[in-house]
Every structure is written in C-alpha cells, then in structure tokens.
Design an enzyme around this catalytic site. Structure first.
Site, PDB file in Angstrom:
ATOM      1  CG  LEU A  14      -1.890  -1.112   1.542  1.00 51.52           C
ATOM      2  CD1 LEU A  14      -2.555  -0.914   2.710  1.00 51.52           C
ATOM      3  CD2 LEU A  14      -2.920  -0.288   0.441  1.00 51.52           C
ATOM      4  CB  SER A  54       7.933   1.978   1.630  1.00 53.17           C
ATOM      5  OG  SER A  54       7.403   2.586   0.326  1.00 53.17           O
ATOM      6  N   GLY A  55       7.150   4.391   4.358  1.00 53.68           N
ATOM      7  CA  GLY A  55       6.772   5.417   4.910  1.00 53.68           C
ATOM      8  C   GLY A  55       8.261   5.047   5.871  1.00 53.68           C
ATOM      9  N   GLY A  56       8.406   6.148   6.248  1.00 56.11           N
ATOM     10  CA  GLY A  56      10.077   6.483   7.632  1.00 56.11           C
ATOM     11  C   GLY A  56      10.168   4.869   7.853  1.00 56.11           C
ATOM     12  N   GLY A  70       8.178   1.788   8.185  1.00 55.28           N
ATOM     13  CA  GLY A  70       8.800   0.117   7.129  1.00 55.28           C
ATOM     14  C   GLY A  70       7.763   0.359   6.102  1.00 55.28           C
ATOM     15  CE  LYS A  71       9.770  -2.438   0.717  1.00 56.73           C
ATOM     16  NZ  LYS A  71      10.508  -3.252  -0.244  1.00 56.73           N
ATOM     17  CB  VAL A  72       1.834  -0.104   5.035  1.00 60.60           C
ATOM     18  CG1 VAL A  72       0.489  -0.379   5.266  1.00 60.60           C
ATOM     19  CG2 VAL A  72       2.807   0.831   6.118  1.00 60.60           C
ATOM     20  CG  ASP A  81       5.403  12.007  11.348  1.00 62.67           C
ATOM     21  OD1 ASP A  81       5.262  13.488  10.504  1.00 62.67           O
ATOM     22  OD2 ASP A  81       6.162  11.105  10.822  1.00 62.67           O
TER      23      ASP A  81
END
Ligand SMILES: *[C@@H]1O[C@H](CO)[C@@H](O)[C@H](O)[C@H]1NC(C)=O
Ligand SMILES: *[C@@H]1O[C@H](CO)[C@@H](O)[C@H](O)[C@H]1NC(C)=O
Ligand SMILES: *[C@@H]1O[C@H](CO)[C@@H](O)[C@H](O)[C@H]1NC(C)=O
Length: 675
Positions: free
Chosen positions: A361, A363-365, A367-369, A480
C-alpha cells in the site's frame, strides 16, 4: 372398542394442542432452559455462532479476532397487543465469558430485540454486532439491547470495562451500571467480573404499565431481589408489533469466547429462572501451558518404544521440533502480558500473500505497509512491517505497542494486533479503503474533496488528537501529524494513523542520540531547539495540516511561483494581511465553500501555526471553535490587517520575520471565557 379408545385419545390430544396454543400464560420459550442441544430450527445462527455437541451455544470463538456471532429465536414474538400497548416480558439466561487474566475482555455480549433475525449490518468490535457506523443511533433501527460490556469505549462515554447497559437504537448507552452482584436480600453488592469465567445468570424484566426495564445478575440459580440496573422507558416507539429475540456477541482485537448455556423467555409473567447445576458447561480454551504439556507427553510416549527404531524416531522428531522452534515466532514471557492480540506469523504471511509487492500500500519512514485479508474471515487489514535492528530497544518498543493498542477512538486507526518474527515487527491495523489524505489533496487527485468533506476531516483529526492529548489515561503526543498520516475510511471520516510510532522509533535507535522525528513544514520551530515533542508541537503541525486541507497545497512547495510564497503559512498570512484571504482557498472547489467556515479554519490554522508554543491553543479549545461552541470575535484578523498592510508584498523570509516580531496572543484573537 380399540378404535373408540384411539379416537378418544386423538380427540384429547387435539384438545390439548389447541388449548396449549391458546394458552398465553405458558412460558413462551422454555425449551432452552436446559441448554441448546435440541435447538434445531428454532434457533437461527449467523457469524461464528454455533451450538456445541454438549448443548452450549457458543457465540464467538477464542481463536479468532474481529468476529461476531448472532443467535436468534427463529419465530417472531408479538410484543404489542391489539390495542397497540407493549406487552410485559421477562427473560433469563446464563452465560460465560472466557477469562482474560491479564487484560480487558473484548468486546461484549448483548441480549437483543430486533425487527429481523440477527442484526444484519451489525459490525464486530465496539458495536457488539448490533449496529454499524452508518446506522448507529437511527430511530429506524428498532433495536433494544441490554449489553454486558467488557471493554471501555471512551468515545461512548463508558466509564469502565465491566458494565451492564441499556442500548436503544445506538451503541451509546441510555443507562449503564458497573457490574456487582447481590446475594439473596443483601442490598450491598460485591463487584463481579464478567470475564471471570464463572457462570452468570441474568434476568431482564420489562413491566409495560410502569415502563420499567430491570436487569439483575447473579452467579447462582436464585433471582436476587436487588436490581442492578433499572431504566424507565416507554418501548412503544422502539418495538414493532412482531419482533425477534436473541443474542449478539463480538470480539475485536482482544479475543474471548462468549457462551450462552440456557435461556428462557416469557410474556406477562416471570421467565423461569435457570438451575445452573443442570446446564451444560462450556469447554474453556486450554491455556498455553496445557498445550506445552501435551507436546512433552508425545515425546515421552515415543521414547518408550524400544530399540533402534525409537532412537531414529526420536532423533527425527527432535530434528523436526528444533526446526519448528527455530522457525517459530519469537515469544518471550513478558510478551504474553501485552494487551493487543498477537497474530501468528503464518496468518499474516497468508493474509498478505507472502508480503507480495502487489499488496504494497505504501512505504514510509518506518517500514512497508501491505494490504491483507485475514485467513478464515473477510476482515481486510493493513500490515506494517518494521525492520528492527536494535535488540535493546525491542522491549520498550513492544510495550509501547501495547499502550497504543489500547487507544480507541473513532478518529484513530485501530491497531488490531502485532507479531514479532526474528528482526521484523509486524503491526496489524484496520484497513482504510480511501487511503491517505494527501492523495486526495495534492498533485492530481482522482476526485476533489468537497468543502463538507474537508470540514468533517478537520473536525475528525481535531477530535482524534484531543483524545490522544487529553482524554486518554495519559497524554499521548502524536509527533508526526501530516496529511500522509491521516487516513480516510469508507465514509471519508478522518482516522489518525501512526500515533506513537515516532516515539517507538526512538526506542529502536541508539538511546544516547535523541533525534527529532517529524516532517519538514509540520515541525514547530522550538523542536529544532529543544528536540522535545509536546502537545503544543502537535498543535503546530495540526495548523499546517488545516491550511493544507483548505488550500489544497503542501506546507512547503518549492515549485510554486514567486507570488505564491514557498511557505504556505506565509502565503496565507500575506493574503490575510491584504484582505484577500479567501483567495487562498483551493480553487479546485470552484468557489463552492462556506465562507464563514473557511475564514474560521484559516484563522485557526494561522493561530495554531504561531511560532510561540505558549500562544498556540490547546486541542480542546480548537475543537470548541470548530464545533461553534465558542465564537471567533469579529475583529480577530484586524491587528494583522492593520499592521499587515506593511507586510504585504514582501518575500517569505521577511514575512516570517515580520510574523515573529508580532507577538500574537490568541486570547486577543478569540473570545476566551474567563481566561
Ligand atoms: C393491551 O395491554 C394493555 C396494557 O397491558 C392493557 O391495559 C389493555 O387492556 C390490552 N388490550 C387488549 C385489547 O388486550
Ligand atoms: C449498516 O446496517 C444496515 C442495516 O441495519 C445496512 O443496511 C447497512 O448497509 C449497513 N452499513 C454498513 C456500512 O455496513
Ligand atoms: C407509551 O406511549 C404511548 C404513545 O407513545 C402511549 O399511548 C402509552 O400510553 C404509553 N404507555 C405507558 C405505559 O406510559
């Protein structure tokens, strides 16, 4: 002679049948007062509900999450007589909720009267299988429920995780009471834990002439004289002439089994109390230690076989067991004390089809979703996979997970559970079909959010943030807030995600270095100095978010043309100063917005974006302005407008300097009662 005898017998039988059908004083539903073994077609089950071999009705299953079960008497019952008056009724049933020694049980059990069998559309979790987010609170539901709730939903003003309540058409209770039990004629109750694993009998009586609905509880067969909860209500608007009766239970992230052992129901007279000794007993789920014991038993048994064969077998078995243990999820003792549900790794792997790139879906700071569908259910989830390199920080990390797993609010994305495997930490969240807010605002969104949607989103974020800051047992700083961390559910309600994660991330890094986590453009200026996130720095980020939603621009936009300043706050300030503030509203809405609301939001955005942390309002105040409880003063903008004329037409840096030189106090801007 024989013929005559037979016909007489048939005649008597007929009379008996006709009479018993006419006889309204007969207990209506007596056949379940010794269990549900012979229930057959008289009981309609849906969800995970099932009648076990011994006659216990199991509504939910300990081995699953986010499930519900309904069990309703298949035949309609007349609740109003020919003159439209509600008929008095009485019911009694015995139930068991599996024990939860270290946490709140989830979510609860309810006796329900519904216009249809089951409660179609009911959702598991906080709705106890009775309602869903869209029909909750509708008068057209015609549902009366008495809930036995084992989870505290603060958003519904619940005060504890062990209460009985009356719910009419809504999961927000009309009246509730903490659970105590009265012995005999004793009027001082002693606390009774619904999740103690004990058999509890409940009596619910409605007296139509007095409009009195009474609930009693006991752990034995005799009906106590003291009433646990009494509620006065005229049910004539709630109940239809014919209704169905039954049970609904649901589990959310914390699993437990809900069992009904016996049930009786009657109209115009007391229901038969159940003799608890005569009821079937549920098979309570075995504990982890019991599982371990049976495994050891197997190994010992094998070793008894004599000769080389046994040795070979044992070796093979050991090899297999060691391999299994090596591959197994890592579980340490202290992890068992953690509140949210722990998912087996294999389930999550199956759910995400082996963490396929296609299911990614984003990937952020952290990890991956991945998107996933939990096996054996159609629950869609988002699985966040966080690589974890520091063993040292892990315990703190997971204890934080336990904390954020207990946060529950309609504007937060619910953490359903977690899993740890080697160096990976997996967090399982509710799936949000409409993705993140930034995708609907910037670049080339597929559809343009309407003004009503934007206003609702901002209110949602504000109320989620207020819950984190002030309404939970301890203040949680989000750290955040940004458009990418606001997710939208199927009805475009804002749901904050990743709360607490920034803090978790710090645990995972070297503790001797504090680093500032946040996103440029949302970071309050004092953060770079102090490095210490506060609720006030969250408010700053909220201000930036608010302006983005109204303007449809990122807080810092390096590609904007020179007259549209690079810093969004500065640009809004400049327009404010020269009296053209409505020009900043997202042009893609083609002027279709409420001007008063737009001015309110822009003012709030500017005030939250104040460089001086002391001067920013709290989220509670922000929400009161948004709800219209406190009015903005007419001359709010005036100080800026008068002095601001001088600031017009300057560059970003000058504007920002100018803003800093002007000490705004929000009390001069808002009407503040008594402050
Ligand atoms: C209907 O019930 C009310 C209240 O129980 C009673 O007063 C009334 O007589 C009943 N009417 C009929 C027609 O049974
Ligand atoms: C909510 O429940 C009603 C039935 O009472 C159903 O018609 C509706 O589709 C449900 N909504 C959702 C979002 O599940
Ligand atoms: C309940 O309300 C209905 C109408 O709403 C009324 O006719 C009836 O008398 C009320 N019953 C009682 C017992 O107050």
């Amino acid at each position: 002679m024989a013929e005559k005898l037979i016909s007489l017998w048939v005649f008597l039988l007929l009379i008996y049948l006709v009479k018993s059908n006419l006889d309204d004083a007969r207990p209506l539903l007596d056949e379940f007062s010794g269990g549900f073994k012979a229930a057959g077609n008289d009981l309609s089950l849906d969800g995970v509900a099932a009648v076990e071999n011994n006659g216990v009705l199991r509504l939910t299953d300990y081995n699953s999450t986010m499930k519900l079960g309904h069990a309703f008497y298949s035949h309609p019952i007349q609740f109003k007589n020919s003159s439209g008056e509600v008929i008095s009724f009485s019911t009694s049933f015995a139930f068991v909720i599996t024990p939860q020694p270290w946490r709140e049980g989830g979510d609860g059990l309810a006796f329900a009267i519904s216009p249809v069998k089951g409660c179609p559309g009911g959702k598991p979790g906080e709705f106890i299988g009775l309602f869903n987010a869209s029909n909750n609170g509708n008068f057209s539901n015609h549902i009366l429920a008495v809930e036995f709730d084992t989870y505290m939903n603060q958003e519904y003003n619940e005060t504890d995780s062990n209460h009985v309540a009356v719910d009419i058409n809504s999961i927000i209770s009309n009246k509730s009471a903490p659970v105590v039990q009265f012995k005999g004629d004793d009027t001082n109750g002693v606390p009774l834990n619904l999740t103690s694993g004990r058999v509890i009998q409940a009596w619910i009586d409605y007296n139509s002439p007095t409009n009195q609905l009474d609930v009693r509880l006991a752990t034995d067969s005799a009906k106590p004289s003291s009433i646990l909860l009494s509620f006065t209500v005229n049910l004539s608007q709630v109940l239809n002439e014919f209704m169905y009766i039954g049970f609904s239970a649901s589990i959310g992230l914390v699993t437990s089994s809900h069992y009904i052992l016996g049930w009786s129901f009657n109209k115009n007279g007391d229901a038969k109390s159940l003799n608890l000794d005569r009821l079937p007993k549920p098979q309570l789920p075995s504990t982890a230690t019991a599982n371990k014991k049976s495994q050891t038993g197997l190994i010992v048994g094998v070793s008894v076989i004599s000769g080389a064969l046994a040795v070979i077998l044992l070796a093979a078995l050991t090899f297999y067991v060691v391999r299994r243990i090596k591959k197994a999820d890592v579980v340490e003792d202290w992890e068992l004390d953690i509140a949210p549900h722990r998912f087996p790794y294999e389930d999550l792997k199956k759910a995400t089809r082996g963490f396929k790139e296609k299911e990614l879906l984003g990937s952020g700071g952290y990890g991956k979703v991945y998107k996933g569908t939990l096996p054996n259910s159609d629950t869609q989830v988002a699985v966040k996979r966080i690589p974890q390199d520091s063993k040292q920080g892990l315990k703190a990390f997971i204890s934080e997970v336990a904390t954020i797993g207990r946060l529950r609010h309609r504007n937060l994305v619910q953490l359903l559970g977690w899993c740890r495997r080697e160096a990976d930490l997996l967090l399982v969240y509710e799936f949000m079909p409409n993705g993140s807010l930034d995708k609907h605002l910037f670049d080339e969104p597929r559809s343009i959010l309407s003004w009503e949607q934007r206003f609702k989103i901002i209110k949602g974020v504000a109320s989620g943030l207020l819950y984190l800051h002030e309404e939970w047992e301890k203040a949680v700083v989000h750290r955040d807030i940004k458009a990418g961390n606001v997710l939208l559910d199927s009805e475009f309600n804002a749901r904050l995600s990743d709360f607490g994660l920034a803090k978790l991330y710090e645990h995972g890094s070297n503790p001797s270095t504090t680093r500032v986590v946040g996103t440029l453009g949302y970071m309050a200026p004092e953060l770079t100095r102090t490095g210490k996130p506060t609720t006030s720095s969250d408010v700053y980020a909220f201000g930036a978010l608010l302006l983005e939603v109204v303007c449809g621009r990122r807080p810092i936009n390096s590609t904007a043309s020179s007259e549209e300043l690079i810093v969004l706050v500065g640009w809004v300030w400049e327009n404010w100063a020269v009296g053209t503030v409505l020009d900043v509203v997202d042009p893609r809405m083609e002027g279709k917005f409420d001007e008063d609301e737009a001015v309110l939001l822009l003012k709030l955005g500017l005030i939250c974006s104040n460089d001086d942390a002391e001067v920013r309002p709290t989220m509670r105040l922000v929400l009161r302005y948004l709800e219209g409880e406190l009015a903005l003063r007419e001359e709010v903008a005036m100080p800026y407008q008068k002095k601001g004329a001088a600031g017009a037409g300057r560059g970003t840096v000058e504007i920002l300097n100018y803003m800093q030189s002007f000490p705004t106090t929000w009390s001069s801007v808002f009407d503040v009662d008594g402050r």
